[in-house]
Structures are given as C-alpha cells and as structure tokens.
Design an enzyme around this catalytic site. Structure first.
Site, PDB file in Angstrom:
ATOM      1  N   LYS A   1       0.717  -1.233   0.021  1.00  0.00           N
ATOM      2  CA  LYS A   1       0.026   0.075  -0.075  1.00  0.00           C
ATOM      3  C   LYS A   1       0.910   1.335   0.025  1.00  0.00           C
ATOM      4  O   LYS A   1       0.692   2.204  -0.883  1.00  0.00           O
ATOM      5  CB  LYS A   1      -0.989  -0.096   1.283  1.00  0.00           C
ATOM      6  CG  LYS A   1      -2.054   1.100   1.318  1.00  0.00           C
ATOM      7  CD  LYS A   1      -2.710   1.615   2.846  1.00  0.00           C
ATOM      8  CE  LYS A   1      -1.978   2.332   3.422  1.00  0.00           C
ATOM      9  NZ  LYS A   1      -2.441   2.827   4.489  1.00  0.00           N
TER      10      LYS A   1
ATOM     11  N   ASP B   1      -6.632   0.812   0.694  1.00  0.00           N
ATOM     12  CA  ASP B   1      -6.593   1.195   2.284  1.00  0.00           C
ATOM     13  C   ASP B   1      -8.012   0.837   2.569  1.00  0.00           C
ATOM     14  O   ASP B   1      -8.740   0.213   1.876  1.00  0.00           O
ATOM     15  CB  ASP B   1      -6.440   2.833   2.627  1.00  0.00           C
ATOM     16  CG  ASP B   1      -7.500   3.499   1.889  1.00  0.00           C
ATOM     17  OD1 ASP B   1      -8.301   3.014   1.040  1.00  0.00           O
ATOM     18  OD2 ASP B   1      -7.610   4.680   2.253  1.00  0.00           O
TER      19      ASP B   1
END
Length: 242
Positions: free
Chosen positions: A151, A170
């Site tokens: 991420k 996310d």
C-alpha cells in the site's frame, strides 16, 4: 376404528391450499462486467475530477514518511504532525540521525509511535545506504524499505512518480470495492489483484484517489449517504440506506 394419522408434507411438497415459492436467485457477489466498471469510473470522474492524495508533502521522501505515519491514523492528524516534523527533520539524513526517543514523542499523536519510529529511521537509512538518498522508482526496490509494504509503495510510486505499479488498497478502497461488488475478498493483496484485472492500468492511480475521497465524503462505514451518491444506481450493497 383406528384413527388415520395425517401425513406430514415432505420438504419439497406444499401444504394443502398453499403454493410453493420459487427460491430467490442469489445475485452474483461480484459484478465486473466491463460496461458496469466503465459506468463506475465515469461516475467517479464526474464526482471527483481532481481527487489527489491528501497527505501533505513536497517530495517523494516526505510522502513516504507521511504514508508510514498514516497507518491506523487519519490524514488530517498526519498533516498536523508533519507540518512541524518536516521542518525539524528536513532530509533523510536528519531522520536517520534522529534520537529514537525524541522522534517517538514527535510522532506520538499518530499512534503506534514506537513501531513507526523504527520504520521511519530504518527507511531513511535504507534510502541513504542503498539508493543514494533517493526514493526508488520500482515496486521491487520499494518493498525492501522498512515500513513500505504494497500500500505504502503504491502510494509513493503513484503519487510522487506517476508510476502505476498497482492499486492502493486502504480501508476505504477495501470497503467500497466490496460494496460495489468489484471483489468479494477482504485481504488487501487479493483485492488489489482483483482490481488490477478489471481496471485499465491508466486508471489504477486515479481510481484509488477517487474511491478514497468517496469513502471519506459519502460512502461512510456507518450510515453511508446514499441519497448523495451518484453511484447509488450501480450499488446493491446490504449497507445501503435507501
């Protein structure tokens, strides 16, 4: 004369005078028809044509540090902390030489400050020692930096360099991708792979920004504002409020 017992209707047999109801056909959990995906992308473009990463930064290194700090913390809080943090530690060298106890207190408001301190100092040292002081531009290299999982790496590569190596997943992207039936997975890595298969690569970066904005402004985890959502007609989520 013995009384005859009434036979109970079998499971598949209707009671006298009643009709058998046909079983409801369950809607598919994943709906990734190209036309539907294109309609979702069009709706996001209309709602958020200028969506960007909301972490304040001036360069790739600052974005890396801010993204590490954003784990389990809001961007608003991170921006409050980095407003003074980046003045105190303006370079990778400054972070690498930082006193751990002092840095812990500097970033304490973002939570998990001890682990984040280790990641920030470790990332700074790695960038200096292995990459000449520059944040690398490939996913393979990014993943070798302490605190930079997929991420974080996708955020930095996509936002700082415009390199679409993957899709940022996310909590907002995770929630909305499931609500929009673009995936049925809960694991971020699997969700990313699902999204990469159905989204044009030139939309990987903007899609994440737009979905994050939509999650923060409209499609909340609790009580989503479905009346204000321009994707409502494309959504069959059980969480809908209309």
């Amino acid at each position: 004369m013995p009384v005859k017992k009434k036979k109970k209707p079998s499971r598949g047999q209707a009671k006298s005078g009643s009709k058998l109801k046909a079983p409801k056909s369950a809607s598919p959990r994943v709906k990734t028809d190209p036309k539907r995906v294109a309609a979702i992308l069009k709706g996001l473009d209309e709602a958020y044509p200028n969506a960007v990463c909301e972490l304040n930064h001036e360069n790739a290194f600052q974005l890396l540090i801010a993204t590490i700090l954003s784990a389990q913390c809001t961007d608003v809080r991170v921006n409050q902390v980095t407003a003074t943090l980046f003045k105190k530690y303006p370079t990778p060298e400054a972070f690498a030489r930082a006193n751990p106890s002092e840095l812990e207190q500097d970033i304490r408001p973002t939570g998990f400050f001890r682990n984040k301190t280790k990641s920030v100092i470790g990332a700074s040292k790695a960038i200096l020692e292995r990459f000449g002081g520059n944040v690398p531009r490939t996913m393979e290299e990014m993943l070798t930096i302490p605190g930079a999982a997929r991420k974080t790496s996708n955020v930095v590569l996509g936002t700082a360099y415009g390199i679409a190596s993957g899709v940022v997943v996310d909590t907002h992207v995770q929630r909305l991708s499931n609500r929009l039936q673009l995936t049925q997975n809960e694991d971020p890595k699997k969700i990313e792979q699902d999204l990469m298969k159905i989204l044009p690569q030139d939309r990987w970066i903007s899609f994440s920004h737009q979905l994050i904005w939509h999650g923060r402004r409209v499609c909340h985890a609790r009580n989503p504002k479905c009346l204000d959502c321009n994707l409502e007609s494309l959504c069959n989520s059980k969480d809908k409020t209309v």
